[in-house]
Design an enzyme around this catalytic site. Structure first.
Site, PDB file in Angstrom:
ATOM      1  N   LEU A  28      38.353  41.496  43.752  1.00  0.00           N
ATOM      2  CA  LEU A  28      37.591  42.677  44.268  1.00  0.00           C
ATOM      3  C   LEU A  28      38.592  43.870  43.760  1.00  0.00           C
ATOM      4  O   LEU A  28      39.442  43.991  43.437  1.00  0.00           O
ATOM      5  CB  LEU A  28      37.843  42.621  45.806  1.00  0.00           C
ATOM      6  N   GLY A  81      39.399  37.109  44.188  1.00  0.00           N
ATOM      7  CA  GLY A  81      37.877  37.235  43.991  1.00  0.00           C
ATOM      8  C   GLY A  81      37.355  36.545  42.537  1.00  0.00           C
ATOM      9  O   GLY A  81      36.535  35.951  42.292  1.00  0.00           O
ATOM     10  N   ASN A  99      45.037  34.771  46.659  1.00  0.00           N
ATOM     11  CA  ASN A  99      46.222  35.490  47.282  1.00  0.00           C
ATOM     12  C   ASN A  99      45.594  36.471  48.487  1.00  0.00           C
ATOM     13  O   ASN A  99      46.413  37.333  48.894  1.00  0.00           O
ATOM     14  CB  ASN A  99      46.971  36.570  46.160  1.00  0.00           C
ATOM     15  N   GLU A 100      44.618  36.272  48.999  1.00  0.00           N
ATOM     16  CA  GLU A 100      43.869  37.016  49.948  1.00  0.00           C
ATOM     17  C   GLU A 100      44.705  37.518  51.268  1.00  0.00           C
ATOM     18  O   GLU A 100      45.036  38.556  51.590  1.00  0.00           O
ATOM     19  CB  GLU A 100      42.526  36.454  50.383  1.00  0.00           C
TER      20      GLU A 100
HETATM   21  C1  LIG Z   1      37.801  40.668  58.563  1.00  0.00           C
HETATM   22  C2  LIG Z   1      36.883  41.345  57.603  1.00  0.00           C
HETATM   23  C3  LIG Z   1      37.347  41.197  56.101  1.00  0.00           C
HETATM   24  C4  LIG Z   1      36.403  40.809  55.379  1.00  0.00           C
HETATM   25  C5  LIG Z   1      36.434  40.753  53.847  1.00  0.00           C
HETATM   26  C6  LIG Z   1      35.483  40.179  53.058  1.00  0.00           C
HETATM   27  C7  LIG Z   1      35.711  40.376  51.603  1.00  0.00           C
HETATM   28  C8  LIG Z   1      35.358  39.151  50.703  1.00  0.00           C
HETATM   29  C9  LIG Z   1      36.467  38.902  50.028  1.00  0.00           C
HETATM   30  C10 LIG Z   1      36.156  37.868  49.103  1.00  0.00           C
HETATM   31  C11 LIG Z   1      37.631  37.282  48.655  1.00  0.00           C
HETATM   32  C12 LIG Z   1      38.274  38.297  47.498  1.00  0.00           C
HETATM   33  C13 LIG Z   1      39.425  38.983  47.923  1.00  0.00           C
HETATM   34  C14 LIG Z   1      39.857  39.756  46.768  1.00  0.00           C
HETATM   35  O1  LIG Z   1      39.533  39.707  45.653  1.00  0.00           O
HETATM   36  S1  LIG Z   1      41.246  41.027  47.134  1.00  0.00           S
HETATM   37  C15 LIG Z   1      41.633  41.578  45.360  1.00  0.00           C
HETATM   38  C16 LIG Z   1      43.070  40.657  45.167  1.00  0.00           C
HETATM   39  N1  LIG Z   1      43.523  41.179  43.788  1.00  0.00           N
HETATM   40  C17 LIG Z   1      44.691  40.904  43.292  1.00  0.00           C
HETATM   41  O2  LIG Z   1      45.653  41.189  44.255  1.00  0.00           O
HETATM   42  C18 LIG Z   1      44.761  41.219  42.063  1.00  0.00           C
HETATM   43  C19 LIG Z   1      45.858  42.338  41.798  1.00  0.00           C
HETATM   44  N2  LIG Z   1      45.973  42.780  40.349  1.00  0.00           N
HETATM   45  C20 LIG Z   1      46.970  41.795  39.321  1.00  0.00           C
HETATM   46  O3  LIG Z   1      47.604  40.887  40.067  1.00  0.00           O
HETATM   47  C21 LIG Z   1      47.070  42.234  38.154  1.00  0.00           C
HETATM   48  O4  LIG Z   1      46.528  43.543  37.963  1.00  0.00           O
HETATM   49  C22 LIG Z   1      46.606  41.340  37.185  1.00  0.00           C
HETATM   50  C23 LIG Z   1      47.390  40.143  37.078  1.00  0.00           C
HETATM   51  C24 LIG Z   1      45.222  40.874  37.378  1.00  0.00           C
HETATM   52  C25 LIG Z   1      46.544  41.860  35.605  1.00  0.00           C
HETATM   53  O5  LIG Z   1      47.914  42.245  35.398  1.00  0.00           O
HETATM   54  P1  LIG Z   1      48.358  43.347  34.029  1.00  0.00           P
HETATM   55  O6  LIG Z   1      49.932  43.340  34.062  1.00  0.00           O
HETATM   56  O7  LIG Z   1      47.773  42.649  33.031  1.00  0.00           O
HETATM   57  O8  LIG Z   1      47.630  44.641  34.595  1.00  0.00           O
HETATM   58  P2  LIG Z   1      48.244  45.643  35.926  1.00  0.00           P
HETATM   59  O9  LIG Z   1      48.592  45.124  36.739  1.00  0.00           O
HETATM   60  O10 LIG Z   1      48.935  46.739  34.835  1.00  0.00           O
HETATM   61  O11 LIG Z   1      46.771  46.398  35.881  1.00  0.00           O
HETATM   62  C26 LIG Z   1      46.036  47.261  35.053  1.00  0.00           C
HETATM   63  C27 LIG Z   1      45.502  48.267  35.894  1.00  0.00           C
HETATM   64  O12 LIG Z   1      44.316  47.715  36.765  1.00  0.00           O
HETATM   65  C28 LIG Z   1      44.529  48.005  38.180  1.00  0.00           C
HETATM   66  N3  LIG Z   1      43.916  46.647  38.887  1.00  0.00           N
HETATM   67  C29 LIG Z   1      44.674  45.691  39.058  1.00  0.00           C
HETATM   68  N4  LIG Z   1      43.941  44.906  39.971  1.00  0.00           N
HETATM   69  C30 LIG Z   1      43.033  45.504  40.605  1.00  0.00           C
HETATM   70  C31 LIG Z   1      41.896  45.433  41.495  1.00  0.00           C
HETATM   71  N5  LIG Z   1      41.943  44.219  42.175  1.00  0.00           N
HETATM   72  N6  LIG Z   1      41.217  46.455  41.845  1.00  0.00           N
HETATM   73  C32 LIG Z   1      41.425  47.603  41.196  1.00  0.00           C
HETATM   74  N7  LIG Z   1      42.226  48.012  40.266  1.00  0.00           N
HETATM   75  C33 LIG Z   1      42.963  46.675  39.901  1.00  0.00           C
HETATM   76  C34 LIG Z   1      45.726  48.281  38.286  1.00  0.00           C
HETATM   77  O13 LIG Z   1      46.067  49.006  39.385  1.00  0.00           O
HETATM   78  C35 LIG Z   1      46.110  48.933  36.992  1.00  0.00           C
HETATM   79  O14 LIG Z   1      45.487  50.351  37.153  1.00  0.00           O
HETATM   80  P3  LIG Z   1      46.479  51.706  36.420  1.00  0.00           P
HETATM   81  O15 LIG Z   1      46.534  51.293  34.800  1.00  0.00           O
HETATM   82  O16 LIG Z   1      45.477  52.666  36.811  1.00  0.00           O
HETATM   83  O17 LIG Z   1      47.734  51.501  36.981  1.00  0.00           O
END
Ligand SMILES: CCCCCCCCCCC/C=C/C(=O)SCCNC(=O)CCNC(=O)[C@H](O)C(C)(C)COP(=O)(O)OP(=O)(O)OC[C@H]1O[C@@H](n2cnc3c(N)ncnc32)[C@H](O)[C@@H]1OP(=O)(O)O
Length: 271
Positions: free
Chosen positions: A113, A158, A181-182
């Site tokens: 997400l 996601g 990792n939600e």
């Molecule tokens: C009770 C009611 C609740 C109901 C809820 C229902 C909703 C449905 C839910 C369905 C299940 C899904 C849930 C989710 O998906 S939650 C998202 C969780 N995701 C993460 O934790 C991933 C986080 N990111 C990372 O771990 C790393 O970025 C990654 C390993 C993917 C890549 O690492 P890398 O070192 O290559 O890159 P950076 O970390 O430096 O990131 C680069 C830039 O991208 C931005 N970023 C990263 N992830 C996200 C994201 N998920 N959304 C938006 N932006 C993201 C990061 O901040 C960096 O940005 P900047 O360059 O501007 O700093």
């Protein structure tokens, strides 16, 4: 049927989720813009720029969809809607038999997400955003096409869910993580995601994977069943094509009906 306490869910979305999400990423509200569009099939039109579409064979039977939302394939609402439309278009095209889902990015399949989309948004906006992701996942999960996820990098939350929607998952070797990792991010796992995970992994393993929030190496992902195969990065697409070719050899009608019967029960789950 799963009972959901709607009041608890809505106050969670309203009050807690936006703060947790942004704390997790250590970011503010920095939503990204638009990206390149590549499409060479006349009947495929997502109306957006976020997924590249490639025909794989002269018969148009296999299509490769490449997620292309820089920098990490975070699932923006626009991306979710574009994917939903593409999959529906492919489902409606009788020539299409199989789909490989991968990413244009070298190290990331999808970061899940778009956590930044939650920041400073109203309850209705967040709910609407979640529903675009859920619709995309349901559409992929129930697609009549044979589906293979070619996981060429991190598949987190996601991103892992998108892969779980596919029938077969191949992951590249490398310093990547794959996991749900939600609970670490602070999102109570929605019942429909749990149901998809149980479907793919079995109840006992799904519970461990979901409640630990662990991010797995490719080998660990293979052990718990998050992926079916781990291969060298250079072999990823060819291996996926070979698997897909085998999957679509089966008679189209019995295959499609059996997939529908296997998967439709899970659509009753929502939050
Ligand atoms: C009770 C009611 C609740 C109901 C809820 C229902 C909703 C449905 C839910 C369905 C299940 C899904 C849930 C989710 O998906 S939650 C998202 C969780 N995701 C993460 O934790 C991933 C986080 N990111 C990372 O771990 C790393 O970025 C990654 C390993 C993917 C890549 O690492 P890398 O070192 O290559 O890159 P950076 O970390 O430096 O990131 C680069 C830039 O991208 C931005 N970023 C990263 N992830 C996200 C994201 N998920 N959304 C938006 N932006 C993201 C990061 O901040 C960096 O940005 P900047 O360059 O501007 O700093």
């Amino acid at each position: 049927m799963v009972k959901v306490n709607v009041d608890m869910a809505s106050s969670f979305i309203r009050a807690v989720l936006p703060r947790l999400a942004c704390r997790h990423l250590k970011i503010g509200n920095n939503c990204n813009g638009r990206y390149l569009y590549g499409c060479n099939k006349r009947w495929v039109s997502s109306g957006s720029d976020l997924v590249q579409v490639e025909q794989d064979d002269s018969d148009n039977e296999i299509v490769v969809l490449k997620m292309n939302v820089k920098p990490v394939n975070a699932c923006t609402a626009e991306f979710n809607n574009a994917m939903t439309k593409l999959i529906k278009d492919l489902d409606a095209d009788e020539q299409s038999k199989g789909l490989i889902l991968t990413s244009t990015l070298p190290n990331v399949f999808s970061a899940g997400l778009q956590l930044t989309a939650l920041h400073g948004k109203s309850y209705d906006e967040i709910k609407e955003y979640f529903s675009t992701f859920q619709t995309m996942a349901h559409t992929l999960f129930t697609s009549r096409l044979a589906t293979v996820a070619a996981i060429n990098g991190h598949a987190i939350a996601g991103g892992c869910v998108i892969a779980l929607c596919c029938e077969y998952r191949v992951m590249a070797e490398g310093k990547f993580h794959n996991g749900l990792n939600e609970v670490i991010v602070g999102i109570p796992m929605p019942a429909w995601v749990s149901a998809y995970t149980v479907y793919a992994l079995g109840t006992n393993t799904a519970e461990k994977v979901i409640l630990s929030g662990k991010k797995h190496t490719p080998r660990e992902a293979l052990q718990v069943g998050l992926v079916d195969q781990v291969v060298p990065p250079d072999d990823l697409i060819q291996v996926s094509k070979n698997i897909l070719s085998d999957l679509i050899k089966v008679g189209d009608y019995p295959r499609r009906l059996s997939k529908e019967r296997l998967r439709k029960e899970l659509l009753m789950f929502s939050l």
